[in-house]
Write a protein that holds these residues in place. Structure first.
Motif, short mmCIF file in Angstrom:
data_model
loop_
_atom_site.label_atom_id
_atom_site.label_comp_id
_atom_site.label_asym_id
_atom_site.label_seq_id
_atom_site.Cartn_x
_atom_site.Cartn_y
_atom_site.Cartn_z
N LEU A 70 0.87 -1.33 0.22
CA LEU A 70 0.05 -0.01 0.11
C LEU A 70 0.73 1.28 -0.02
O LEU A 70 1.79 1.40 1.07
N ALA A 71 0.71 2.08 -0.93
CA ALA A 71 1.50 3.23 -1.13
C ALA A 71 0.79 4.48 -0.36
O ALA A 71 1.17 5.18 0.29
N ASP A 72 -0.79 4.49 -0.43
CA ASP A 72 -1.33 5.54 0.13
C ASP A 72 -2.93 5.34 -0.15
O ASP A 72 -3.41 4.29 -0.81
N GLY A 73 -3.58 5.87 0.81
CA GLY A 73 -4.99 5.51 1.03
C GLY A 73 -5.84 7.10 0.95
O GLY A 73 -5.49 7.79 2.13
N VAL A 74 -6.93 7.33 0.13
CA VAL A 74 -7.28 8.57 0.44
C VAL A 74 -8.79 8.51 0.67
O VAL A 74 -9.60 7.88 -0.17
#
Length: 607
Positions: free
Chosen positions: A54-58
């Motif tokens: 996981l790189a990022d969660g928005v």
């Protein structure tokens, strides 16, 4: 603070759907006929299966909706199935945390941590990928766990098995709390037929944890394997009901099961029970607005409510409905609105879902959903329970789905270690023989635990918990109580029996849904020329428990008397007690086949 078992499932639940044959079967067969899926089915059905980081969660609220979504951006390490256009892939999920610390989520919501490594299963809805299942990857790929934090190990059959007890934190929005495991009753104190020899306890396979490489190899090798029967299912986070329409080419995740092991009276199973509650609570009855255009849906809904209201003596119960101030009539057919601090129950079309600020059934892929909003103190502040109109005319499925969703509204999570209506996949549970009570003891005990916690920690006397006895039995049991497994139908060793012979009934289940011990409990088996099982039929065995407090599942022998005429019979059983019961309508069951045969009743041939 008292401790009781709660799962870390999100504060707002929606039930993902079973897919592929399950969906088509639910559409074509009113009883909800479908075959059990396996991990290979999950692999085949998903549009994308990948090892990712996981790189990022928005988190965001889409225009026109009133529920949070999360767009997870993953770096792709390896694609196991499907295609990824580049180094990164975006997968959507429902749920998240608001700035004030309150949260909203669904049963298919996963709280993932940036930098974490996962195996994701995603479906394509329109042009977007939606997250359906997640495995956790730990130790640089040395250990893989399911979304509940249960490590995957290899069973004797070489299939992945999720251990019953979680090792890692669950991928959910609400932290878990634990309560003790409820022991099973011992075998009958008296019997008119010989009990089967107690088998040597075979220890549950606990080989080393499966590595990521081994899990990926299994997924690949399972691509062309046939689906498992009801006897073998991988232990993955589950789904509730398969939608009746439209059919999609999907299959659900499920649970592996292992050989049954019986517990001794008064002892706790070696494996702790699965979590059944979420870390949230309710402090007042939930009074709902309704959108139930059909009168039968209204009547069925009232009874589904009553299945839970029986747990308390409070005037309005656990669930109530809004009434007008002028004439005191129920307020019906008021369209729900998401996240407006008002509880709602309704049968909504996709257009109505969108107008109310919810995701559509295409995105939810479910027969029912319970949206739940929880404040920063883990108190449930709103529940919106919605039913897919595709099942609105199917009484059995509507009742099971809605009662199941009411359970979610009372903070229950899915349960895979016990006989429970909250088992993921209520279509797999046969209709009650002559009762409209669908909730089981495990469901009731879970809600009681939450109510007791409120009385001890929020306010003494908040809930007046009812004291009652209610013996019950079903044509279904849990194959391996206390561990992740499957619900299986009661079975007979042979469907052709000679007079004077002994046959074994496996997976017999009975329980006391109440919290007051039952005295002199008798379980009698009968052969009947028709489907109406009564005490006037041919009795073939009788078993007695002097005192019965909790539940029992196991095997029992029956002997066909020489006085029974040759012919074909239905086989049923009736449980009774000398203690007054809350209901006697759930005291009878009949031998039937599993959902793969649409719960057809078994005919026994006597020679």
């Amino acid at each position: 603070m008292s401790r009781f078992e709660m799962s870390s499932e999100g504060a707002n639940e929606a039930d993902q759907v079973d897919r592929v044959e399950d969906v088509q079967a639910a559409k074509d067969v009113p009883s909800g006929d479908a075959r059990d899926p396996g991990t290979s089915d999950q692999f085949r059905s998903s549009d994308l299966v990948a090892d990712v980081s996981l790189a990022d969660g928005v988190r965001y609220t889409p225009d026109g909706l009133h529920v949070l979504r999360t767009s997870y951006v993953f770096r792709v390490n390896e694609v196991v199935r499907g295609n990824s256009a580049g180094e990164y892939v975006t997968i959507r999920d429902t749920g998240g945390v608001y700035p004030d610390g309150s949260s909203v989520s669904t049963e298919n919501s996963f709280k993932l941590i940036p930098g974490g490594r996962y195996v994701v299963f995603a479906d394509l809805v329109g042009e977007d990928l939606w997250l359906r299942q997640v495995f956790q990857v730990h130790g640089d790929g040395d250990v893989v766990a399911d979304a509940s934090g249960r490590v995957l190990v290899e069973s004797r059959e070489g299939l992945p098995l999720a251990q019953a007890a979680p090792t890692y934190e669950a991928l959910r929005y609400v932290p878990a709390v634990v309560r003790p495991v409820e022991p099973m009753e011992g075998p009958p104190d008296e019997a008119s037929a010989p009990l089967p020899a107690h088998p040597e306890a075979s220890p549950i396979a606990r080989q080393g944890a499966l590595s990521l490489q081994a899990v990926v190899q299994f997924l690949r090798s399972g691509n062309n394997q046939p689906s498992s029967s009801e006897g073998v299912r991988p232990a993955l986070e589950g789904d509730e009901d398969p939608p009746a329409a439209p059919p999609l080419e999907r299959q659900p995740p499920a649970d592996i099961e292992e050989p049954s092991q019986e517990s001794a009276r008064g002892t706790v199973s070696e494996d702790p029970a699965r979590a059944v509650l979420m870390g949230s609570h309710v402090t007042a009855f939930q009074s709902h607005f309704h959108f139930m255009p059909r009168d039968d849906n209204w009547a069925w809904t009232n009874h589904c409510r009553g299945s839970w209201n029986t747990l308390v003596n409070n005037n309005l119960g656990l669930f109530a409905y809004k009434i007008t101030t002028s004439d005191g009539q129920p307020i019906r057919n008021r369209l729900p609105v998401a996240n407006n601090n008002q509880n709602n129950v309704g049968v909504l079309s996709n257009a109505q879902m969108t107008a109310g600020g919810y995701d559509t059934w295409d995105v939810l892929s479910a027969n029912g959903v319970c949206y739940r909003w929880v404040d920063s103190n883990n108190r449930v502040r709103e529940t919106d329970i919605l039913i897919n109109p595709a099942i609105a005319g199917n009484e059995d499925q509507f009742r099971k789905s809605l009662t199941h969703e009411f359970g979610h509204a009372l903070t229950l999570n899915h349960e895979t270690a016990r006989m429970a209506l909250l088992y993921p996949g209520t279509f797999r549970q046969p209709p009650n023989y002559s009762s409209l009570w669908y909730s089981r003891r495990d469901d009731h005990q879970g809600v009681r635990a939450m109510l007791q916690w409120v009385n001890s920690n929020i306010g003494a006397g908040t809930w007046d918990i009812a004291q009652f006895t209610d013996m019950a039995t079903w044509s279904q049991a849990h194959d391996n109580p206390g561990a992740a497994g499957n619900l299986v139908t009661t079975r007979i060793s042979s469907e052709t029996v000679r007079r004077g012979d002994v046959a074994t009934l496996n997976f017999v289940h009975l329980e006391n849904r109440g919290n007051v011990a039952a005295q002199n409990v008798r379980l009698k088996f009968y052969l009947s020329t028709n489907e109406a099982i009564t005490a006037n039929d041919h009795e073939i065995a009788s078993f007695t428990w002097n005192t019965f407090t909790s539940w029992w599942s196991g095997s029992l022998n029956v002997r066909v008397p020489n006085t029974v005429p040759a012919g074909q019979y239905f086989l049923g059983w009736i449980v009774t007690t000398d203690t007054p019961e809350r209901s006697s309508s759930n005291n009878t069951a009949i031998l039937m086949r599993d959902h793969t045969a649409a719960f057809a009743k078994v005919r026994i041939t006597v020679n």
